[in-house]
Design a protein around this motif. Structure first.
Motif, mmCIF file in Angstrom:
data_model
loop_
_atom_site.group_PDB
_atom_site.id
_atom_site.type_symbol
_atom_site.label_atom_id
_atom_site.label_comp_id
_atom_site.label_asym_id
_atom_site.label_seq_id
_atom_site.Cartn_x
_atom_site.Cartn_y
_atom_site.Cartn_z
ATOM 1 N N SER A 22 40.103 16.158 23.412
ATOM 2 C CA SER A 22 39.361 17.326 24.263
ATOM 3 C C SER A 22 37.706 16.726 24.526
ATOM 4 N N LYS A 23 37.163 17.035 25.528
ATOM 5 C CA LYS A 23 35.918 16.730 25.942
ATOM 6 C C LYS A 23 34.863 17.188 24.776
ATOM 7 N N LEU A 24 35.095 18.174 24.187
ATOM 8 C CA LEU A 24 34.217 18.684 23.326
ATOM 9 C C LEU A 24 34.926 18.086 21.696
ATOM 10 N N TYR A 25 34.496 16.733 21.603
ATOM 11 C CA TYR A 25 35.232 16.024 20.581
ATOM 12 C C TYR A 25 34.268 15.873 19.449
ATOM 13 N N SER A 26 32.905 16.457 19.437
ATOM 14 C CA SER A 26 32.066 16.486 18.111
ATOM 15 C C SER A 26 32.497 17.714 17.237
ATOM 16 N N VAL A 27 33.381 17.531 16.233
ATOM 17 C CA VAL A 27 33.774 18.823 15.533
ATOM 18 C C VAL A 27 32.301 19.342 14.639
ATOM 19 N N SER A 28 31.447 18.590 14.253
ATOM 20 C CA SER A 28 30.317 19.566 13.659
ATOM 21 C C SER A 28 29.478 20.237 14.853
ATOM 22 N N ASP A 29 29.571 19.762 15.717
ATOM 23 C CA ASP A 29 28.587 20.491 17.083
ATOM 24 C C ASP A 29 29.510 21.718 17.379
ATOM 25 N N CYS A 30 30.950 21.707 17.150
ATOM 26 C CA CYS A 30 31.643 22.755 17.724
ATOM 27 C C CYS A 30 31.560 23.756 16.590
ATOM 28 N N TRP A 34 34.245 39.963 16.684
ATOM 29 C CA TRP A 34 33.980 39.462 15.434
ATOM 30 C C TRP A 34 33.722 40.566 14.331
ATOM 31 N N GLU A 35 33.314 41.646 14.983
ATOM 32 C CA GLU A 35 32.557 42.866 14.059
ATOM 33 C C GLU A 35 33.896 43.731 13.409
ATOM 34 N N HIS A 36 35.072 43.374 13.996
ATOM 35 C CA HIS A 36 36.143 44.037 13.547
ATOM 36 C C HIS A 36 36.454 43.305 12.198
ATOM 37 N N PHE A 37 36.195 41.860 12.071
ATOM 38 C CA PHE A 37 36.711 41.289 10.949
ATOM 39 C C PHE A 37 35.570 41.070 9.833
ATOM 40 N N LEU A 38 34.262 40.812 10.373
ATOM 41 C CA LEU A 38 33.383 40.420 9.476
ATOM 42 C C LEU A 38 32.206 41.727 9.150
ATOM 43 N N THR A 39 32.029 41.816 7.936
ATOM 44 C CA THR A 39 31.068 42.810 7.680
ATOM 45 C C THR A 39 29.599 42.369 7.768
ATOM 46 N N GLU A 40 28.423 42.935 7.395
ATOM 47 C CA GLU A 40 27.243 42.422 7.525
ATOM 48 C C GLU A 40 26.960 41.575 6.731
ATOM 49 N N ASP A 41 27.841 41.555 5.449
ATOM 50 C CA ASP A 41 27.550 40.690 4.221
ATOM 51 C C ASP A 41 28.344 39.611 4.183
ATOM 52 N N SER A 42 29.506 39.542 5.064
ATOM 53 C CA SER A 42 30.647 38.697 4.952
ATOM 54 C C SER A 42 30.146 37.292 4.847
ATOM 55 N N GLU A 43 30.827 36.172 4.047
ATOM 56 C CA GLU A 43 30.472 35.028 3.875
ATOM 57 C C GLU A 43 31.772 34.315 4.858
ATOM 58 N N PHE A 44 30.851 33.463 6.030
ATOM 59 C CA PHE A 44 32.092 33.178 6.892
ATOM 60 C C PHE A 44 31.618 31.594 7.328
ATOM 61 N N PRO A 45 32.314 30.657 6.490
ATOM 62 C CA PRO A 45 32.001 29.454 6.882
ATOM 63 C C PRO A 45 32.995 28.967 8.126
ATOM 64 N N VAL A 46 32.802 28.203 8.876
ATOM 65 C CA VAL A 46 33.369 27.572 10.036
ATOM 66 C C VAL A 46 33.815 26.180 9.850
ATOM 67 N N SER A 47 35.230 26.016 9.862
ATOM 68 C CA SER A 47 35.777 24.698 9.898
ATOM 69 C C SER A 47 36.213 24.338 11.131
ATOM 70 N N GLY A 48 36.429 23.185 11.667
ATOM 71 C CA GLY A 48 36.957 22.703 12.578
ATOM 72 C C GLY A 48 37.769 21.464 12.852
ATOM 73 N N LYS A 49 38.381 21.264 14.081
ATOM 74 C CA LYS A 49 39.053 20.238 14.431
ATOM 75 C C LYS A 49 39.101 19.972 15.620
ATOM 76 N N SER A 50 39.142 18.693 16.401
ATOM 77 C CA SER A 50 39.422 18.483 17.965
ATOM 78 C C SER A 50 40.091 17.025 18.309
ATOM 79 N N VAL A 51 41.174 17.415 18.961
ATOM 80 C CA VAL A 51 42.036 16.416 19.363
ATOM 81 C C VAL A 51 42.128 16.317 21.179
#
Length: 378
Positions: free
Chosen positions: A101-109, A82-99
């Motif tokens: 799959s055992k890991l079905y809770s998107v917010s937890d993922c 990840w350090e290749h793409f993100l600097t120390e000050d990068s803003e990096f929100p994470v979105s998600g989807k799960s279809v």
């Protein structure tokens, strides 16, 4: 320059057109459902964002792995660079989807992926404190399908359909990416006359003009990845310079958009002006039944009303009949009509040479193709 696995996402039914665009840019793509995967460097990121007319976004695939537990998701995410793409000050929100799959809770993922990336960055940058996230935006997505997680970074920002010229629009605007696809699926070329008799806010004629003059659709907009320090400014400058060099601004065009609504004609003219094509594309208030032309071997692309509401059907079906009669006199022209009305051919009065299934947003449509004769060779 590095090599990255890139994904161009696409609406269902448009993958083959996106793959051809990628190939025309010099990259080899693998087509899957709603995406085309290909390999490229930083220049490929800039060029595909600038040039892809029919894709939704360009993403970097950071990693792909099976994940049956949250621990597995955490550890395998943390193992990625990840350090290749993100600097120390990068803003990096994470979105998600799960279809499926055992890991079905998107917010937890999402929370686990975020935590794993933070842990990776803390080690990479020798930090113990939290990250402020007040720098360049880097949007991350975790997508889990049948227990396979794919982690991507969006390089586009606003979707690629946002060309920057649409100042106004009607009630049911056609996405610019679909409009460009409708043009690319025809036999039209810049020296042929072109008519859109249901032009609305002018999207199809404007996209045709951009194609006709070989103007990069993303030339007048910005992309989120232009702010990332690891893609040098000169890459974007070179990509834009290349686009400027190959544009055919002197190519004459004969493109007409017409619509029954005079207000839409005003909006279409404004949008063409915003796109820098105000002098090249003509717009005229007119009903489809009044369409005539003394020109030969042209192309018509129409996205008429579909009559989705039952009360609208009789008027729409009557208009399809009028369209069929009006188009009869244009016997050397090729006609392409997009509609969700399954009885279209019956009311139009003629079976299509070919049909292609496409989606206009979530509406399942058919693209009816009526091929005209080939022009004689000079």
């Amino acid at each position: 320059m590095g090599k990255y696995e890139l994904i161009a996402t696409a609406a269902m039914g448009l993958e083959a057109i996106v793959a051809k665009e990628i190939k025309d840019l010099g990259y080899e793509g693998v087509t899957e459902n709603s995406r085309v995967t290909f390999t490229g460097d930083e220049m490929a990121i800039a060029r595909t964002n600038l040039w892809l007319r029919t894709a939704d976004r360009v993403k970097i695939k950071v990693g792909e792995f099976k994940a049956f537990s949250f621990d597995e998701l955490f550890e395998k995410t943390k193992a990625l660079p990840w350090e290749h793409f993100l600097t120390e000050d990068s803003e990096f929100p994470v979105s998600g989807k799960s279809v499926k799959s055992k890991l079905y809770s998107v917010s937890d993922c999402q929370a686990i992926v975020k935590k794993a990336i933070v842990e990776r960055l803390k080690k990479a940058y020798g930090r113990t404190t939290r990250f402020e996230e007040n720098g360049p935006l880097v949007k991350i997505e975790v997508s889990i399908l049948k227990d396979v997680a794919i982690l991507t970074i969006d390089t586009s920002g606003a979707g690629l359909h946002k060309r920057g010229y649409r100042a106004g629009q009607g009630e049911a605007p056609l996405k610019e990416t679909l409009a460009a696809s409708l043009v690319l699926l025809t036999n039209w070329s810049a020296e042929k006359p072109f008519i859109d008799p249901f032009c609305g806010s002018g999207t199809i004629p404007i996209e045709a003009a951009l194609i006709g003059q070989n103007i990069a659709p993303g030339f007048n907009r910005e992309f989120v990845s232009e702010q990332w320090g690891w893609i040098p400014d000169r890459v974007w400058e070179e990509a834009r310079m290349e686009a400027e060099d190959v544009a055919k601004y002197d190519q004459p065009l004969d493109i007409l958009g017409s619509d029954i609504d005079h207000r839409m004609i005003k909006i279409a003219e404004g949008n063409a002006f915003e796109a820098g094509l105000g002098e090249l594309v003509s717009f005229k208030q007119m009903q489809v039944r009044d369409l005539t032309s003394d020109k030969q071997y042209g192309v018509i692309i129409a996205n008429p009303p579909y009559g989705e509401r039952l009360g609208d059907r009789p008027a729409v079906e009557s208009m399809y009949r009028e369209m069929g009669k009006a188009f009869e006199s244009l016997d050397t022209w090729s006609k392409y009509i997009l509609t969700a009305h399954e009885g279209f051919e019956k009311f139009y009065g003629k079976p299509a040479t070919k049909k292609r299934k496409l989606f206009n947003g979530f509406i399942k449509t058919d693209y009816y193709q009526y091929w005209g004769p080939r022009p004689p060779r000079n």
